[in-house]
Design a protein around this motif. Structure first.
Motif, PDB file in Angstrom:
ATOM      1  N   ALA A 153       4.045  -9.130  17.970  1.00 21.87           N
ATOM      2  CA  ALA A 153       3.510  -9.517  19.282  1.00 21.87           C
ATOM      3  C   ALA A 153       2.434  -8.582  19.822  1.00 21.87           C
ATOM      4  CB  ALA A 153       4.656  -9.606  20.279  1.00 21.87           C
ATOM      5  N   LEU A 154       2.431  -7.327  19.365  1.00 25.70           N
ATOM      6  CA  LEU A 154       1.500  -6.348  19.939  1.00 25.70           C
ATOM      7  C   LEU A 154       0.332  -6.089  18.999  1.00 25.70           C
ATOM      8  CD1 LEU A 154       4.228  -3.863  21.215  1.00 25.70           C
ATOM      9  CD2 LEU A 154       2.917  -5.521  22.568  1.00 25.70           C
ATOM     10  N   PRO A 155      -0.786  -5.631  19.557  1.00 22.69           N
ATOM     11  CA  PRO A 155      -1.921  -5.323  18.673  1.00 22.69           C
ATOM     12  C   PRO A 155      -1.644  -4.078  17.832  1.00 22.69           C
ATOM     13  CG  PRO A 155      -2.438  -4.721  20.946  1.00 22.69           C
ATOM     14  CD  PRO A 155      -1.097  -5.410  20.976  1.00 22.69           C
ATOM     15  N   PRO A 156      -2.358  -3.925  16.724  1.00 17.28           N
ATOM     16  CA  PRO A 156      -2.192  -2.720  15.902  1.00 17.28           C
ATOM     17  C   PRO A 156      -2.801  -1.513  16.626  1.00 17.28           C
ATOM     18  CG  PRO A 156      -4.003  -4.056  15.065  1.00 17.28           C
ATOM     19  CD  PRO A 156      -3.385  -4.836  16.188  1.00 17.28           C
ATOM     20  N   ASP A 157      -2.345  -0.310  16.276  1.00 16.42           N
ATOM     21  CA  ASP A 157      -2.918   0.928  16.819  1.00 16.42           C
ATOM     22  C   ASP A 157      -4.044   1.446  15.939  1.00 16.42           C
ATOM     23  OD1 ASP A 157      -1.018   1.211  18.956  1.00 16.42           O
ATOM     24  OD2 ASP A 157       0.455   1.880  17.469  1.00 16.42           O
ATOM     25  N   ALA A 158      -4.005   1.070  14.672  1.00 16.26           N
ATOM     26  CA  ALA A 158      -4.917   1.683  13.712  1.00 16.26           C
ATOM     27  C   ALA A 158      -5.426   0.651  12.719  1.00 16.26           C
ATOM     28  CB  ALA A 158      -4.200   2.793  12.951  1.00 16.26           C
ATOM     29  N   CYS A 159      -6.702   0.804  12.372  1.00 18.43           N
ATOM     30  CA  CYS A 159      -7.284   0.040  11.265  1.00 18.43           C
ATOM     31  C   CYS A 159      -7.945   1.051  10.345  1.00 18.43           C
ATOM     32  CB  CYS A 159      -8.293  -0.978  11.782  1.00 18.43           C
ATOM     33  SG  CYS A 159      -9.114  -1.901  10.473  1.00 18.43           S
ATOM     34  N   LEU A 160      -7.260   1.386   9.261  1.00 15.58           N
ATOM     35  CA  LEU A 160      -7.824   2.296   8.254  1.00 15.58           C
ATOM     36  C   LEU A 160      -8.791   1.507   7.384  1.00 15.58           C
ATOM     37  CD1 LEU A 160      -7.880   4.960   6.608  1.00 15.58           C
ATOM     38  CD2 LEU A 160      -5.864   4.119   5.394  1.00 15.58           C
ATOM     39  N   ILE A 161      -9.975   2.061   7.187  1.00 14.81           N
ATOM     40  CA  ILE A 161     -10.986   1.424   6.339  1.00 14.81           C
ATOM     41  C   ILE A 161     -11.223   2.335   5.133  1.00 14.81           C
ATOM     42  CG2 ILE A 161     -13.364   0.586   6.219  1.00 14.81           C
ATOM     43  CD1 ILE A 161     -13.234   0.207   9.312  1.00 14.81           C
ATOM     44  N   ASN A 162     -10.890   1.832   3.952  1.00 16.73           N
ATOM     45  CA  ASN A 162     -11.083   2.578   2.705  1.00 16.73           C
ATOM     46  C   ASN A 162     -12.310   2.051   1.993  1.00 16.73           C
ATOM     47  OD1 ASN A 162      -8.571   4.100   2.651  1.00 16.73           O
ATOM     48  ND2 ASN A 162      -7.541   2.146   2.257  1.00 16.73           N
ATOM     49  N   PHE A 163     -13.164   2.950   1.534  1.00 17.27           N
ATOM     50  CA  PHE A 163     -14.276   2.540   0.678  1.00 17.27           C
ATOM     51  C   PHE A 163     -14.066   3.089  -0.725  1.00 17.27           C
ATOM     52  CE2 PHE A 163     -18.420   3.307  -1.331  1.00 17.27           C
ATOM     53  CZ  PHE A 163     -18.752   1.982  -1.543  1.00 17.27           C
ATOM     54  N   TYR A 164     -14.009   2.177  -1.698  1.00 16.27           N
ATOM     55  CA  TYR A 164     -13.827   2.534  -3.101  1.00 16.27           C
ATOM     56  C   TYR A 164     -15.159   2.418  -3.824  1.00 16.27           C
ATOM     57  CZ  TYR A 164      -8.760   1.606  -2.467  1.00 16.27           C
ATOM     58  OH  TYR A 164      -7.450   1.598  -2.046  1.00 16.27           O
ATOM     59  N   GLU A 165     -15.646   3.541  -4.384  1.00 17.95           N
ATOM     60  CA  GLU A 165     -16.720   3.489  -5.376  1.00 17.95           C
ATOM     61  C   GLU A 165     -16.128   2.768  -6.593  1.00 17.95           C
ATOM     62  OE1 GLU A 165     -19.665   5.067  -4.923  1.00 17.95           O
ATOM     63  OE2 GLU A 165     -19.234   6.463  -3.289  1.00 17.95           O
ATOM     64  N   PRO A 166     -16.992   2.296  -7.507  1.00 18.64           N
ATOM     65  CA  PRO A 166     -16.432   1.566  -8.658  1.00 18.64           C
ATOM     66  C   PRO A 166     -15.353   2.330  -9.423  1.00 18.64           C
ATOM     67  CG  PRO A 166     -18.796   1.219  -8.540  1.00 18.64           C
ATOM     68  CD  PRO A 166     -18.473   2.232  -7.468  1.00 18.64           C
ATOM     69  N   SER A 167     -15.413   3.661  -9.441  1.00 20.10           N
ATOM     70  CA  SER A 167     -14.428   4.427 -10.228  1.00 20.10           C
ATOM     71  C   SER A 167     -13.234   4.901  -9.390  1.00 20.10           C
ATOM     72  CB  SER A 167     -15.103   5.651 -10.851  1.00 20.10           C
ATOM     73  OG  SER A 167     -15.554   6.501  -9.807  1.00 20.10           O
ATOM     74  N   ALA A 168     -13.208   4.580  -8.108  1.00 20.87           N
ATOM     75  CA  ALA A 168     -12.141   5.106  -7.243  1.00 20.87           C
ATOM     76  C   ALA A 168     -10.827   4.368  -7.484  1.00 20.87           C
ATOM     77  CB  ALA A 168     -12.542   4.993  -5.778  1.00 20.87           C
ATOM     78  N   ARG A 169      -9.737   5.025  -7.152  1.00 24.21           N
ATOM     79  CA  ARG A 169      -8.424   4.420  -7.260  1.00 24.21           C
ATOM     80  C   ARG A 169      -7.537   5.007  -6.166  1.00 24.21           C
ATOM     81  NH1 ARG A 169      -5.114   7.885  -9.586  1.00 24.21           N
ATOM     82  NH2 ARG A 169      -3.668   6.315 -10.324  1.00 24.21           N
ATOM     83  N   MET A 170      -6.337   4.482  -6.053  1.00 23.29           N
ATOM     84  CA  MET A 170      -5.384   5.062  -5.097  1.00 23.29           C
ATOM     85  C   MET A 170      -4.014   5.064  -5.747  1.00 23.29           C
ATOM     86  SD  MET A 170      -4.599   4.102  -1.121  1.00 23.29           S
ATOM     87  CE  MET A 170      -6.257   4.465  -0.570  1.00 23.29           C
ATOM     88  N   GLY A 171      -3.423   6.228  -5.849  1.00 25.91           N
ATOM     89  CA  GLY A 171      -2.128   6.374  -6.515  1.00 25.91           C
ATOM     90  C   GLY A 171      -1.017   5.658  -5.764  1.00 25.91           C
ATOM     91  N   LEU A 172       0.082   5.437  -6.486  1.00 25.87           N
ATOM     92  CA  LEU A 172       1.236   4.739  -5.918  1.00 25.87           C
ATOM     93  C   LEU A 172       1.802   5.554  -4.745  1.00 25.87           C
ATOM     94  CD1 LEU A 172       2.537   2.105  -7.118  1.00 25.87           C
ATOM     95  CD2 LEU A 172       4.328   3.586  -8.033  1.00 25.87           C
ATOM     96  N   HIS A 173       1.993   4.895  -3.610  1.00 22.46           N
ATOM     97  CA  HIS A 173       2.473   5.592  -2.404  1.00 22.46           C
ATOM     98  C   HIS A 173       3.151   4.582  -1.488  1.00 22.46           C
ATOM     99  CE1 HIS A 173      -1.274   3.707  -1.122  1.00 22.46           C
ATOM    100  NE2 HIS A 173      -0.740   3.690   0.090  1.00 22.46           N
TER     101      HIS A 173
END
Ligand SMILES: O=C(O)CCC(=O)C(=O)O
Ligand SMILES: [Mn+2]
Length: 213
Positions: free
Chosen positions: A107-127
């Motif tokens: 019902a409530l708006p979000p507090d945060a909008c995280l914006i991730n930018f990935y270069e072609p070689s970027a990744r993000m580990g399991l979390h």
């Protein structure tokens, strides 16, 4: 048959994990991209660093909203200002906010909008996304640009994992029993989208951070 190639409206990948392929059409993707560019002009992408070691992430980030997620040697946290400029974060991109309203069931708006930018070689580990106080709200995630291989597992890091390709315009929501699942990005498929002129990928995750008062 009127729409023989239309995508399904949504697919439940696991209890609480709902995938909305092609949620944003091309016009909405372009509008969101313009909104993200406006955010990055005000709040430039920064390079987060791992707690303790200070090792840089391969992803660069910024945020919109009252709170933004940051990481440095001191740890992961939400804060109201940009780590480099000390300015407050710009507003959450309106197209992303509409997606939250349509998909979150909260019902409530979000507090945060995280914006991730990935270069072609970027990744993000399991979390897990667990720096929030409010786990009754889901995480709503939007993808723009090159297709990414998204891996998701369970609440235990050692649980078996599966993968889904997140394409430009896809939304994925993790809430309820999936709110704290492990997930990450193994790799991008270079050249899979022409939305971003230089290639790469943007991901926006909307989160309710604070418990409602
Ligand atoms: O890029 C993605 O799709 C996932 C991002 C993510 O898990 C995060 O920022 O916490
Ligand atoms: Mn995450």
């Amino acid at each position: 048959m009127s729409h023989p190639t239309s995508l399904p409206a949504s697919l439940t990948l696991a209890p609480g994990l709902v995938y909305h392929p092609g949620y944003l059409g091309r016009t909405a993707q372009e509008a969101l991209l313009d909104e993200v560019r406006a955010v990055t002009r005000q709040a430039p992408l920064f390079t987060p660093r791992m707690p303790r070691t200070g090792k840089p992430f391969s992803v660069r980030m910024t945020n919109g909203g009252p709170l933004g997620w940051v990481s440095d040697v001191q740890g992961y946290r939400y804060q109201a200002d940009h780590p480099d400029t000390a300015e407050p974060w710009p507003a959450i991109p309106p197209v992303a906010l509409e997606a939250w309203n349509a998909l979150s069931g909260y019902a409530l708006p979000p507090d945060a909008c995280l914006i991730n930018f990935y270069e072609p070689s970027a990744r993000m580990g399991l979390h897990q996304d667990k720096d929030e106080e409010e786990f009754d709200a889901p995480v709503v995630s939007l993808s723009l640009g090159d297709t990414a291989l998204f891996r998701y597992g369970g609440l235990d890091r050692r649980d078996p994992t599966r993968s889904v390709r997140l394409r430009s315009g896809d939304a994925i929501v993790f809430g309820g029993p999936a709110r704290l699942i492990h997930h990450g990005i193994d790799r991008l498929m270079a050249g899979s989208s022409d939305l971003l002129p230089q290639g790469g990928r943007l991901n926006l995750t909307l989160r309710k951070v604070k418990k409602p008062v």
